[in-house]
Scaffold this motif. Sequence first.
Motif, PDB file in Angstrom:
ATOM      1  N   VAL A   1     -40.766  15.002   2.652  1.00 45.13           N
ATOM      2  CA  VAL A   1     -42.052  14.587   2.092  1.00 45.13           C
ATOM      3  C   VAL A   1     -41.762  13.756   0.852  1.00 45.13           C
ATOM      4  O   VAL A   1     -40.625  13.720   0.367  1.00 45.13           O
ATOM      5  N   ASN A   2     -42.767  13.079   0.349  1.00 46.40           N
ATOM      6  CA  ASN A   2     -42.688  12.442  -0.961  1.00 46.40           C
ATOM      7  C   ASN A   2     -43.614  13.171  -1.922  1.00 46.40           C
ATOM      8  O   ASN A   2     -44.750  13.499  -1.562  1.00 46.40           O
ATOM      9  N   ILE A   3     -43.118  13.436  -3.120  1.00 50.02           N
ATOM     10  CA  ILE A   3     -43.971  13.959  -4.176  1.00 50.02           C
ATOM     11  C   ILE A   3     -44.567  12.775  -4.923  1.00 50.02           C
ATOM     12  O   ILE A   3     -43.851  11.896  -5.396  1.00 50.02           O
ATOM     13  N   GLY A   4     -45.896  12.751  -5.028  1.00 47.56           N
ATOM     14  CA  GLY A   4     -46.569  11.692  -5.779  1.00 47.56           C
ATOM     15  C   GLY A   4     -47.216  12.261  -7.021  1.00 47.56           C
ATOM     16  O   GLY A   4     -48.023  13.190  -6.930  1.00 47.56           O
ATOM     17  N   VAL A   5     -46.858  11.718  -8.180  1.00 48.22           N
ATOM     18  CA  VAL A   5     -47.448  12.182  -9.433  1.00 48.22           C
ATOM     19  C   VAL A   5     -47.572  10.997 -10.376  1.00 48.22           C
ATOM     20  O   VAL A   5     -46.639  10.211 -10.544  1.00 48.22           O
ATOM     21  N   ARG A   6     -48.730  10.840 -10.954  1.00 44.03           N
ATOM     22  CA  ARG A   6     -48.948   9.722 -11.870  1.00 44.03           C
ATOM     23  C   ARG A   6     -48.224   9.975 -13.188  1.00 44.03           C
ATOM     24  O   ARG A   6     -48.086  11.138 -13.617  1.00 44.03           O
ATOM     25  N   PRO A   7     -47.778   8.905 -13.866  1.00 44.89           N
ATOM     26  CA  PRO A   7     -47.102   9.064 -15.162  1.00 44.89           C
ATOM     27  C   PRO A   7     -47.929   9.861 -16.169  1.00 44.89           C
ATOM     28  O   PRO A   7     -47.366  10.577 -16.999  1.00 44.89           O
ATOM     29  N   GLU A   8     -49.258   9.747 -16.089  1.00 44.41           N
ATOM     30  CA  GLU A   8     -50.130  10.480 -17.007  1.00 44.41           C
ATOM     31  C   GLU A   8     -50.013  11.989 -16.827  1.00 44.41           C
ATOM     32  O   GLU A   8     -50.354  12.756 -17.731  1.00 44.41           O
ATOM     33  N   PHE A   9     -49.556  12.425 -15.638  1.00 43.72           N
ATOM     34  CA  PHE A   9     -49.500  13.854 -15.333  1.00 43.72           C
ATOM     35  C   PHE A   9     -48.072  14.380 -15.257  1.00 43.72           C
ATOM     36  O   PHE A   9     -47.831  15.446 -14.685  1.00 43.72           O
ATOM     37  N   VAL A  10     -47.143  13.624 -15.808  1.00 41.29           N
ATOM     38  CA  VAL A  10     -45.773  14.110 -15.988  1.00 41.29           C
ATOM     39  C   VAL A  10     -45.651  14.569 -17.435  1.00 41.29           C
ATOM     40  O   VAL A  10     -45.772  13.765 -18.361  1.00 41.29           O
ATOM     41  N   LYS A  11     -45.449  15.859 -17.644  1.00 44.26           N
ATOM     42  CA  LYS A  11     -45.424  16.432 -18.984  1.00 44.26           C
ATOM     43  C   LYS A  11     -44.011  16.862 -19.362  1.00 44.26           C
ATOM     44  O   LYS A  11     -43.341  17.553 -18.584  1.00 44.26           O
ATOM     45  N   LEU A  12     -43.579  16.419 -20.538  1.00 44.64           N
ATOM     46  CA  LEU A  12     -42.273  16.842 -21.033  1.00 44.64           C
ATOM     47  C   LEU A  12     -42.390  18.236 -21.643  1.00 44.64           C
ATOM     48  O   LEU A  12     -43.340  18.518 -22.384  1.00 44.64           O
ATOM     49  N   GLY A  13     -41.452  19.086 -21.318  1.00 41.46           N
ATOM     50  CA  GLY A  13     -41.474  20.475 -21.788  1.00 41.46           C
ATOM     51  C   GLY A  13     -40.626  21.311 -20.862  1.00 41.46           C
ATOM     52  O   GLY A  13     -39.485  20.962 -20.580  1.00 41.46           O
ATOM     53  N   LYS A  14     -41.180  22.391 -20.341  1.00 40.80           N
ATOM     54  CA  LYS A  14     -40.454  23.229 -19.394  1.00 40.80           C
ATOM     55  C   LYS A  14     -40.628  22.694 -17.989  1.00 40.80           C
ATOM     56  O   LYS A  14     -41.643  22.101 -17.653  1.00 40.80           O
ATOM     57  N   GLY A  15     -39.596  22.921 -17.137  1.00 35.75           N
ATOM     58  CA  GLY A  15     -39.715  22.497 -15.752  1.00 35.75           C
ATOM     59  C   GLY A  15     -38.423  21.952 -15.197  1.00 35.75           C
ATOM     60  O   GLY A  15     -37.332  22.460 -15.478  1.00 35.75           O
ATOM     61  N   LEU A  16     -38.550  20.889 -14.413  1.00 36.06           N
ATOM     62  CA  LEU A  16     -37.392  20.271 -13.763  1.00 36.06           C
ATOM     63  C   LEU A  16     -36.532  19.528 -14.777  1.00 36.06           C
ATOM     64  O   LEU A  16     -37.040  18.956 -15.747  1.00 36.06           O
ATOM     65  N   HIS A  17     -35.236  19.512 -14.523  1.00 40.05           N
ATOM     66  CA  HIS A  17     -34.315  18.783 -15.393  1.00 40.05           C
ATOM     67  C   HIS A  17     -34.271  17.308 -14.984  1.00 40.05           C
ATOM     68  O   HIS A  17     -34.157  16.978 -13.803  1.00 40.05           O
ATOM     69  N   ALA A  18     -34.380  16.440 -15.955  1.00 39.76           N
ATOM     70  CA  ALA A  18     -34.333  14.996 -15.729  1.00 39.76           C
ATOM     71  C   ALA A  18     -33.493  14.342 -16.811  1.00 39.76           C
ATOM     72  O   ALA A  18     -33.391  14.864 -17.931  1.00 39.76           O
ATOM     73  N   THR A  19     -32.901  13.192 -16.465  1.00 35.08           N
ATOM     74  CA  THR A  19     -32.070  12.455 -17.415  1.00 35.08           C
ATOM     75  C   THR A  19     -32.802  11.194 -17.847  1.00 35.08           C
ATOM     76  O   THR A  19     -33.195  10.369 -17.016  1.00 35.08           O
ATOM     77  N   VAL A  20     -33.000  11.038 -19.143  1.00 31.23           N
ATOM     78  CA  VAL A  20     -33.716   9.888 -19.687  1.00 31.23           C
ATOM     79  C   VAL A  20     -32.869   8.625 -19.528  1.00 31.23           C
ATOM     80  O   VAL A  20     -31.673   8.614 -19.846  1.00 31.23           O
ATOM     81  N   THR A  21     -33.503   7.545 -19.028  1.00 30.08           N
ATOM     82  CA  THR A  21     -32.797   6.259 -18.880  1.00 30.08           C
ATOM     83  C   THR A  21     -33.319   5.199 -19.841  1.00 30.08           C
ATOM     84  O   THR A  21     -32.663   4.181 -20.054  1.00 30.08           O
ATOM     85  N   GLY A  22     -34.484   5.436 -20.452  1.00 31.09           N
ATOM     86  CA  GLY A  22     -35.017   4.451 -21.399  1.00 31.09           C
ATOM     87  C   GLY A  22     -36.421   4.820 -21.827  1.00 31.09           C
ATOM     88  O   GLY A  22     -37.078   5.660 -21.214  1.00 31.09           O
ATOM     89  N   VAL A  23     -36.872   4.175 -22.913  1.00 37.57           N
ATOM     90  CA  VAL A  23     -38.212   4.408 -23.428  1.00 37.57           C
ATOM     91  C   VAL A  23     -38.850   3.055 -23.761  1.00 37.57           C
ATOM     92  O   VAL A  23     -38.248   2.240 -24.479  1.00 37.57           O
TER      93      VAL A  23
ATOM     94  N   THR B   1     -46.967   8.828 -28.815  1.00 36.15           N
ATOM     95  CA  THR B   1     -45.972   8.077 -29.594  1.00 36.15           C
ATOM     96  C   THR B   1     -45.051   8.995 -30.397  1.00 36.15           C
ATOM     97  O   THR B   1     -44.060   8.523 -30.964  1.00 36.15           O
ATOM     98  N   ASP B   2     -45.364  10.272 -30.433  1.00 37.26           N
ATOM     99  CA  ASP B   2     -44.509  11.216 -31.156  1.00 37.26           C
ATOM    100  C   ASP B   2     -43.344  11.698 -30.304  1.00 37.26           C
ATOM    101  O   ASP B   2     -42.469  12.414 -30.790  1.00 37.26           O
ATOM    102  N   VAL B   3     -43.327  11.296 -29.021  1.00 36.34           N
ATOM    103  CA  VAL B   3     -42.261  11.716 -28.103  1.00 36.34           C
ATOM    104  C   VAL B   3     -41.324  10.540 -27.882  1.00 36.34           C
ATOM    105  O   VAL B   3     -41.716   9.538 -27.288  1.00 36.34           O
ATOM    106  N   THR B   4     -40.091  10.663 -28.380  1.00 36.68           N
ATOM    107  CA  THR B   4     -39.132   9.560 -28.247  1.00 36.68           C
ATOM    108  C   THR B   4     -37.742  10.106 -27.931  1.00 36.68           C
ATOM    109  O   THR B   4     -36.848  10.130 -28.784  1.00 36.68           O
ATOM    110  N   PRO B   5     -37.506  10.564 -26.698  1.00 35.34           N
ATOM    111  CA  PRO B   5     -36.162  11.020 -26.338  1.00 35.34           C
ATOM    112  C   PRO B   5     -35.202   9.835 -26.239  1.00 35.34           C
ATOM    113  O   PRO B   5     -35.624   8.675 -26.117  1.00 35.34           O
ATOM    114  N   SER B   6     -33.935  10.120 -26.300  1.00 37.90           N
ATOM    115  CA  SER B   6     -32.909   9.068 -26.280  1.00 37.90           C
ATOM    116  C   SER B   6     -32.340   8.899 -24.880  1.00 37.90           C
ATOM    117  O   SER B   6     -32.242   9.866 -24.121  1.00 37.90           O
TER     118      SER B   6
END
Length: 348
Positions: free
Chosen positions: A272-294, A318-323
């Motif tokens: 299947v494909n998981i579809g989720v809009r960027p507005e509904f992706v929340k940083l915090g607890k959950g799946l592990h992801a690797t940041v590629t850019g901001v 704008t207060d969220v700025t991972p590297s």
Amino acid sequence: MAEIRLEGVGHSYDGGTTWALKPMTWTWQSARAYALLGPSGCGKTTLLNIVSGLLTPTVGRIFLNDREVTGVPTAGRNIAQVFQFPVLYEQMSVYDNLAFPLRNRKFPKKEVDERVRKVSELLGLDGHLKLRARRLDAGRQQIVCLGRGLVRADVAAVLLDEPLTVVDPAMKWTLRSKLKEIHRDTGHTLIYVTHDQTEALTFADEVVVLKDGEIVQAGEPAELFLSPAHEFVGHFIGSPGMNLLPAEISQEMVMLGAQEAGRITGLEPGPVNIGVRPEFVKLGKGLHATVTGVDRMGSHHLVHAEIDGHPLTAKTGTDVTPSPGQTVQVAFERAFLFRDQVRCGELG
């Protein structure tokens, strides 16, 4: 105003080998404003020209209210159409261009003047009424075309084929609001063709999304954004569009690589494909992801990351700025499952 009903209408330009517009049954309800949205080549203009009578469908029947008009020419359908580029009587004044459809139908002089001045005021043409149309720039000429299409209060429908293409971007927002105002005044059935999602979502009562000659979803703007029924709708509507992440259902668990994304019941195991809009992706607890850019967008940030090698974008404050290179955790809200491009479930 009129209800426009299509029964099995389709069109092929090569005798049926391929379909520019796949046979469809559809109803445009009276007095509503519709946007016909889709990419170039999806069949929008073909469908519009069939409704107006400029094109006879290969198959199917067309009705205005209860009258079949499949073989009736454009003049007999009482429909106004505005094209992508200006079509005017260049030697005539702006006033005479606006008045022409009314005079041609023998409207009383007083009513002609009232309608012309009302439409010209709404579209900001008051100061140009005495000018010849050829003296206007292309954008202003197109506004006159809009006015000429909207000046008749008695038409069954108004069809607009990407009418703001040549209009200055700064004027588009104003004109869209003016079109809505005129629509409220006249109550026309109005169909507005565009490939611009902003135009569609801000103008229409209902948006009809076309892909490859067929309707994949129709609904109010909020419905298309919040509950896309097809991957294309999720991708095409929104800026940026919906994230689509390949996943696998195994033992009622949705797996994103080696990570558990959520539980689902009632679906067969498999991809299947998981579809989720960027507005509904929340940083915090959950799946592990690797940041590629901001991307710093001013009012918000777009955080780009990867999960199991697949790209993911989150829209954050704008207060969220991972590297870049940093590992973050993400959770999904309003995430849907798609199989064969069609929504088949919601991620729990």
